[in-house]
Design a protein around this motif. Structure first.
Motif, PDB file in Angstrom:
ATOM      1  N   PRO A  88       0.823  -1.212   0.000  1.00 48.91           N
ATOM      2  CA  PRO A  88       0.000   0.000   0.000  1.00 48.91           C
ATOM      3  C   PRO A  88       0.855   1.260   0.000  1.00 48.91           C
ATOM      4  N   THR A  89       0.359   2.309  -0.665  1.00 46.36           N
ATOM      5  CA  THR A  89       1.049   3.592  -0.658  1.00 46.36           C
ATOM      6  C   THR A  89       0.469   4.468   0.441  1.00 46.36           C
ATOM      7  N   GLY A  90       1.232   5.470   0.851  1.00 46.53           N
ATOM      8  CA  GLY A  90       0.738   6.413   1.837  1.00 46.53           C
ATOM      9  C   GLY A  90       1.781   6.774   2.871  1.00 46.53           C
ATOM     10  N   VAL A  91       1.309   7.288   3.989  1.00 41.57           N
ATOM     11  CA  VAL A  91       2.166   7.719   5.084  1.00 41.57           C
ATOM     12  C   VAL A  91       1.968   6.770   6.258  1.00 41.57           C
ATOM     13  N   PHE A  92       3.052   6.201   6.735  1.00 40.70           N
ATOM     14  CA  PHE A  92       2.988   5.210   7.808  1.00 40.70           C
ATOM     15  C   PHE A  92       3.927   5.623   8.947  1.00 40.70           C
ATOM     16  N   PRO A 116       5.916  11.590  17.385  1.00 41.49           N
ATOM     17  CA  PRO A 116       6.249  12.329  16.162  1.00 41.49           C
ATOM     18  C   PRO A 116       4.993  12.831  15.454  1.00 41.49           C
ATOM     19  N   VAL A 117       5.092  14.013  14.865  1.00 36.60           N
ATOM     20  CA  VAL A 117       3.960  14.630  14.163  1.00 36.60           C
ATOM     21  C   VAL A 117       4.148  14.481  12.655  1.00 36.60           C
ATOM     22  N   SER A 118       3.094  14.031  11.983  1.00 34.99           N
ATOM     23  CA  SER A 118       3.073  13.937  10.523  1.00 34.99           C
ATOM     24  C   SER A 118       1.869  14.706  10.004  1.00 34.99           C
ATOM     25  N   ILE A 119       2.073  15.462   8.933  1.00 28.84           N
ATOM     26  CA  ILE A 119       1.017  16.270   8.331  1.00 28.84           C
ATOM     27  C   ILE A 119       0.817  15.820   6.895  1.00 28.84           C
ATOM     28  N   ILE A 120      -0.428  15.597   6.503  1.00 22.11           N
ATOM     29  CA  ILE A 120      -0.731  15.226   5.126  1.00 22.11           C
ATOM     30  C   ILE A 120      -1.694  16.253   4.556  1.00 22.11           C
ATOM     31  N   VAL A 138      -4.647  16.753   7.236  1.00 22.54           N
ATOM     32  CA  VAL A 138      -4.803  15.821   8.354  1.00 22.54           C
ATOM     33  C   VAL A 138      -3.506  15.824   9.157  1.00 22.54           C
ATOM     34  N   VAL A 139      -3.632  15.877  10.477  1.00 24.83           N
ATOM     35  CA  VAL A 139      -2.470  15.878  11.368  1.00 24.83           C
ATOM     36  C   VAL A 139      -2.470  14.589  12.176  1.00 24.83           C
ATOM     37  N   LEU A 140      -1.355  13.872  12.131  1.00 28.30           N
ATOM     38  CA  LEU A 140      -1.183  12.643  12.893  1.00 28.30           C
ATOM     39  C   LEU A 140      -0.094  12.845  13.940  1.00 28.30           C
ATOM     40  N   GLY A 193       1.570  25.093  17.642  1.00 31.23           N
ATOM     41  CA  GLY A 193       1.901  24.859  19.044  1.00 31.23           C
ATOM     42  C   GLY A 193       2.502  23.489  19.315  1.00 31.23           C
ATOM     43  N   ILE A 194       2.333  22.534  18.393  1.00 32.56           N
ATOM     44  CA  ILE A 194       2.877  21.194  18.624  1.00 32.56           C
ATOM     45  C   ILE A 194       4.032  20.853  17.686  1.00 32.56           C
ATOM     46  N   LEU A 195       4.358  21.760  16.758  1.00 34.15           N
ATOM     47  CA  LEU A 195       5.422  21.467  15.808  1.00 34.15           C
ATOM     48  C   LEU A 195       6.796  21.504  16.472  1.00 34.15           C
ATOM     49  N   ALA A 196       7.626  20.563  16.090  1.00 33.71           N
ATOM     50  CA  ALA A 196       9.001  20.495  16.578  1.00 33.71           C
ATOM     51  C   ALA A 196       9.858  19.896  15.475  1.00 33.71           C
ATOM     52  N   PRO A 197      11.173  20.190  15.480  1.00 29.78           N
ATOM     53  CA  PRO A 197      12.051  19.614  14.464  1.00 29.78           C
ATOM     54  C   PRO A 197      11.859  18.100  14.353  1.00 29.78           C
ATOM     55  N   GLY A 198      11.809  17.626  13.115  1.00 23.81           N
ATOM     56  CA  GLY A 198      11.579  16.210  12.878  1.00 23.81           C
ATOM     57  C   GLY A 198      10.189  15.903  12.374  1.00 23.81           C
ATOM     58  N   ALA A 199       9.257  16.873  12.511  1.00 20.07           N
ATOM     59  CA  ALA A 199       7.917  16.676  11.970  1.00 20.07           C
ATOM     60  C   ALA A 199       8.003  16.485  10.463  1.00 20.07           C
ATOM     61  N   THR A 200       7.087  15.730   9.910  1.00 23.07           N
ATOM     62  CA  THR A 200       7.079  15.428   8.484  1.00 23.07           C
ATOM     63  C   THR A 200       5.799  15.947   7.855  1.00 23.07           C
ATOM     64  N   MET A 201       5.903  16.504   6.634  1.00 25.93           N
ATOM     65  CA  MET A 201       4.723  16.948   5.897  1.00 25.93           C
ATOM     66  C   MET A 201       4.754  16.341   4.501  1.00 25.93           C
ATOM     67  N   LEU A 202       3.646  15.717   4.109  1.00 24.02           N
ATOM     68  CA  LEU A 202       3.492  15.171   2.768  1.00 24.02           C
ATOM     69  C   LEU A 202       2.378  15.945   2.070  1.00 24.02           C
ATOM     70  N   VAL A 203       2.691  16.544   0.922  1.00 21.11           N
ATOM     71  CA  VAL A 203       1.705  17.250   0.107  1.00 21.11           C
ATOM     72  C   VAL A 203       1.450  16.384  -1.116  1.00 21.11           C
ATOM     73  N   THR A 204       0.234  15.894  -1.278  1.00 15.98           N
ATOM     74  CA  THR A 204      -0.083  14.979  -2.366  1.00 15.98           C
ATOM     75  C   THR A 204      -1.291  15.456  -3.144  1.00 15.98           C
ATOM     76  N   ARG A 205      -1.313  15.179  -4.424  1.00 11.54           N
ATOM     77  CA  ARG A 205      -2.479  15.523  -5.228  1.00 11.54           C
ATOM     78  C   ARG A 205      -3.570  14.469  -5.079  1.00 11.54           C
ATOM     79  N   GLU A 206      -3.236  13.336  -4.454  1.00 10.28           N
ATOM     80  CA  GLU A 206      -4.195  12.251  -4.334  1.00 10.28           C
ATOM     81  C   GLU A 206      -5.186  12.478  -3.195  1.00 10.28           C
ATOM     82  N   THR A 207      -6.312  11.772  -3.279  1.00  8.56           N
ATOM     83  CA  THR A 207      -7.276  11.784  -2.191  1.00  8.56           C
ATOM     84  C   THR A 207      -6.731  10.976  -1.022  1.00  8.56           C
TER      85      THR A 207
END
Length: 321
Positions: A89-93, A203-207, A216-218, A289-303
């Motif tokens: 599967p593709t995506g953010v894990f 860890p914080v991940s943003i999609i 979406v924030v994880l 307020g929750i961002l810290a170095p190491g956070a990841t952001m993925l910008v995708t054209r997909e749903t």
């Protein structure tokens, strides 16, 4: 094309032959060295970035995986992903579990050395056979030596992005569009959700989804926030970023070159690029307020529901079994 990843070419890396555990030094001094890696070979140079958050990007199209530490590439390896009928599967894990000596619960106790679990239904990173093409039941197989080295620099909650070039064309403006980042605000009345108590730490991940017009924030792999996002230009390519620092000038997002050659070269997300995406003011403040170095952001054209190839785009993995 893989030549967008030429930062590797100037580095003296370690190369591992396919059939031997012994490693030999070899500088990456010419274009195409990554493409010429044979099944089971890899490059590893952790000394380039001795400390900092680690991110991994897997390209199903090129059967390569790239490891970044503190936004700097420290390794690349050949892989073998899922075969037809058992696609990866593709995506953010996020890494949910680690185990040096693991046996498969689904496939006759098959060995999965240096297992790093990405989903509770069986998808993981682990050492295994690399025939030079997708051959697994959905997992991402790695060379044994690389799997051991990777295991030593990762931790639970680490972000892993799995990409595959979309087969669905999308109309983009004639001018080269820029990625959208959630920095500027819009109407305070826009509906959003924010439940940080669901996952208080990690860890914080943003999609950001271009098609859904949603962010979406994880945190630690669990959704803690979601909001609409207004985009000044369409998202043409998937791009990934890691947060280098937060200071008086704001958040400094470093662009990670994607293995499939999409998007732009490395470098920092500019102030102009950050103004192309808009989220509710209150949501933006809570996110900052929750961002810290190491956070990841993925910008995708997909749903966020499905990828362009019809595969599941995994964003949320919350249930344990």
């Amino acid at each position: 094309m893989m030549r967008r990843l030429l930062p590797f070419a100037a580095l003296a890396l370690l190369i591992a032959p396919a059939a031997a555990a012994q490693q030999q030094r070899g500088p990456m001094t010419e274009p195409g060295a990554i493409e010429r890696l044979k099944p089971g070979q890899f490059f590893w140079a952790p000394q380039i970035a001795p400390a900092g958050p680690v991110t991994m990007i897997v390209s199903l199209k090129t059967q390569r995986a790239y490891v970044y530490r503190n936004g700097v590439p420290i390794g690349v390896t050949t892989i073998s992903s899922g075969k037809p009928g058992h696609t990866t599967p593709t995506g953010v894990f996020t890494i949910l579990q680690k185990k040096v000596d693991h046996k498969s619960n689904l496939y006759n106790n098959a060995p999965m050395p240096y297992m790093q679990r990405l989903t509770w239904d069986g998808i993981a990173l682990h050492a295994g056979a690399l025939p030079g093409y997708p051959a697994s039941h959905g997992c991402v197989r790695l060379p044994m030596a690389f799997a051991k080295l990777l295991y030593g620099v990762t931790s639970l909650g680490l972000t892993v992005v799995i990409t595959n070039e979309s087969l669905v064309p999308e109309v983009a403006p004639a001018a080269s569009p820029v990625p959208s980042a959630p920095s500027d605000g819009h109407s305070n009345n826009a509906a959003f959700s924010w439940t940080p108590e669901v996952s208080p730490t990690g860890p914080v991940s943003i999609i950001v989804s271009g098609r859904d017009r949603r962010i979406v924030v994880l945190r630690n792999g669990k959704q803690i926030g979601s909001a609409p996002v207004m985009l000044d230009v369409p998202v043409a390519n998937t791009e990934a970023f890691t947060l280098r620092a937060v200071d008086a000038d704001g958040a400094h997002w470093m662009r990670l070159p994607l293995p499939d050659g999409s998007g732009k070269d490395g470098g920092e997300l500019t102030a102009d690029e950050r103004t192309k995406g808009h989220v509710p003011d209150e949501f933006r403040q809570k996110l900052e307020g929750i961002l810290a170095p190491g956070a990841t952001m993925l910008v995708t054209r997909e749903t966020l529901a499905t990828s362009g190839t019809g595969s599941k785009l995994a964003v949320l993995v919350t249930d344990s079994k």
